[in-house]
Enzyme design. Structure first.
Site, PDB file in Angstrom:
ATOM      1  N   GLN A 135     -30.310  34.863   8.943  1.00  0.00           N
ATOM      2  CA  GLN A 135     -31.435  35.173   9.818  1.00  0.00           C
ATOM      3  C   GLN A 135     -31.544  36.675  10.025  1.00  0.00           C
ATOM      4  O   GLN A 135     -30.550  37.378  10.171  1.00  0.00           O
ATOM      5  CB  GLN A 135     -31.259  34.477  11.165  1.00  0.00           C
ATOM      6  CG  GLN A 135     -32.410  34.686  12.148  1.00  0.00           C
ATOM      7  CD  GLN A 135     -32.219  33.854  13.412  1.00  0.00           C
ATOM      8  OE1 GLN A 135     -31.463  32.903  13.427  1.00  0.00           O
ATOM      9  NE2 GLN A 135     -32.910  34.232  14.467  1.00  0.00           N
ATOM     10  N   CYS A 188     -34.539  30.815  14.576  1.00  0.00           N
ATOM     11  CA  CYS A 188     -33.419  29.953  14.159  1.00  0.00           C
ATOM     12  C   CYS A 188     -33.890  28.525  13.935  1.00  0.00           C
ATOM     13  O   CYS A 188     -33.346  27.809  13.085  1.00  0.00           O
ATOM     14  CB  CYS A 188     -32.295  30.001  15.184  1.00  0.00           C
ATOM     15  SG  CYS A 188     -32.743  29.363  16.819  1.00  0.00           S
TER      16      CYS A 188
END
Length: 512
Positions: free
Chosen positions: A96, A103
């Site tokens: 990420q 997320c």
């Protein structure tokens, strides 16, 4: 096992398309645009999602980087040998980015990597940076009941030659960044991916059934349900509980509060002659792992046989870890299972569920009657008459009693995902008695005042989609979707999945 294309769909006026015949998002035809670029020997430049800050969007909080420093670059400007995929797709391919709190989306990608058929559905084959490369790619998503084909160019936002958002751990692999860009385009901008529920992306990847369980009230056989799910084409994610005090953080023991995780496996082990059901989870950050029982460093792994340790136990800081089902249901809040069809629940190859879908609308002044407590107007909501036939012998012997799943989704029409305002929505199911089955037209307010629902959502909530899994005996029923307050105008998609033969119609006329 379910049929290859998921639930058998009962055709009706709302049967619009499929993943193999998607609609062109924003009327952009990938084949035509790609061929034009090849003919003209040019690289594609997407004017509808341009390489500028409008596509990055506006964040609620100040971003941690200076957006004036962003430079959009094609992969060939970042590495000498860009590839879409290097050595297959894997949940460990990406990490990420530091700017975007998505997320929920990246945890969904982790689940997607396990199901190659669904991955091919989302990311069509025969795309590459070599053969017929023209700087153009396309991806497919299911949005509000319709499959769409999304075209993008391969210009990606960077700072100092580093990708601004999701990045691959293999520097010349770009499928995660391009998939994220395509989804950002659908949602309006990268900033519109900030914050969300994992079920949203899981549904947009599968286009099928969504099953949601609150873990503090989950059925006793949830682990068995999860085990069956992993034998079918399912994507599974979950969300952790909140933590507002240091003591609560200690209980989480390495689990990030209010965070989305991918469920990547289940396994039954024997520990000191005791059976333990384990769940494997992945943090989309690629780090930060559970530190409790059955974690990478837990001494409990010494209590199982060497064969099991070889299969399950890896001491790697890659964001993936095991924990017991008991800890899982305590520390995590909910689990989402999305698949093309809930056939896997029955354990019978002879019993196939069917699906029906309707695109509807609540209109102020006519079909927006509000919740059931609004006794004078509730009856004006859309009413759907459903007939449930007797089950055949194979389906009747299924492992679970539930035979019906109803999903109600708000069908948003605005361009930007984060500008959408969700209403509080839900639905009620009423049985139609034998003496009332001859009635035509919409059922009156008296019917709903005198009748108790046989099934309903757990209250009215502001989520994009609500669902309920329950049992209906053969007979006739009314399904009434509603918003909380009368006069609230919105579009919706109502989907019914059933392992019985089901007949479904919208009641058009009124009886009052």
């Amino acid at each position: 096992m379910p049929p290859p294309d998921g639930c058998q769909h009962n055709p009706n006026e709302d049967d619009v398309n499929s993943p193999t015949s998607p609609l062109n998002f924003l009327d952009q035809n990938y084949q035509e645009l790609h061929q034009n670029c090849l003919t003209e020997n040019t690289l594609y430049n997407d004017e509808l999602f341009p390489p500028d800050n409008s596509s990055i969007g506006l964040f609620d909080d100040e971003p941690v980087v200076d957006m004036s420093q962003v430079v959009w670059k094609r992969p060939s400007e970042l590495v000498s040998d860009p590839n879409l995929i290097v050595d297959g797709v894997s949940r460990f391919d990406y990490a990420q980015g530091s700017v975007l709190g998505n997320c929920w989306f990246l945890a969904s990608i982790g689940a997607l990597t396990f199901e190659k058929d669904i991955m091919k559905q989302v990311m069509p084959a025969e795309q590459s940076f070599t053969k017929d490369y023209a700087g153009i790619f396309h991806f497919r998503f299911w949005r509000f009941g319709k499959w769409i084909d999304v075209v993008i160019d391969d210009q990606l936002p960077t700072i100092d030659d580093e990708l601004l958002f999701v990045c691959s751990k293999t520097s010349n692999e770009f499928w995660p960044a391009l998939l994220e860009k395509a989804y950002a385009k659908v949602c309006g901008s990268y900033a519109d991916l900030n914050a969300g529920f994992i079920s949203e992306a899981l549904m947009d990847f599968t286009g099928g059934t969504h099953m949601y369980y609150q873990l503090n009230t989950a059925p006793a056989d949830l682990w068995k349900i999860m085990e069956c799910a992993f034998t079918s084409k399912t994507l599974i994610g979950c969300g952790s509980n909140t933590a507002t005090t240091p003591e609560e953080n200690e209980i989480l023991c390495g689990i990030v509060a209010l965070h989305a995780y991918t469920v990547t496996g289940v396994f039954e082990v024997t520990s000191d002659e005791n059976t333990v059901n384990l769940v494997r989870l992945l943090n989309p950050w690629g780090e930060e792992e559970w530190r409790g029982d059955w974690s990478d460093g837990s001494p409990l792994w010494d209590t199982v046989c060497e064969e099991v340790r070889k299969i399950c136990h890896e001491v790697l800081n890659n964001g993936e870890f095991w924990m017991s089902m008991e800890d899982f249901t305590t520390i995590f809040e909910s689990i989402d299972i999305c698949c093309s069809c809930p056939d896997f629940l029955d354990g019978s190859s002879e019993c196939h569920w069917t699906s029906i879908r309707h695109f509807g609308r609540w209109n102020a002044g006519s079909t927006a009657g509000g919740d059931i407590i609004e006794t004078e107007t509730f009856w004006t909501n859309p009413q759907f008459r459903v007939t449930i036939d007797e089950l055949n012998e194979e389906c009747a012997s299924g492992q679970r009693p539930e035979n019906t799943l109803v999903s109600l989704m708000q069908n948003h029409e605005k361009k930007n995902r984060n500008s959408q305002t969700n209403l509080d929505i839900g639905f009620y199911v009423f049985e139609v008695s034998i003496d009332m089955r001859s009635q035509s037209g919409r059922f009156s307010s008296e019917f709903f005042i005198e009748s108790e629902p046989v099934a309903q959502t757990d209250g009215l909530v502001w989520l994009r989609e609500v669902m309920k899994f329950f049992r209906l005996e053969p007979g006739e029923y009314l399904i009434v979707p509603c918003t909380e307050n009368p006069g609230e105008t919105a579009s919706f998609v109502l989907s019914i999945f059933s392992k019985n033969e089901t007949h479904f119609e919208l009641i058009q006329e009124t009886s009052e």
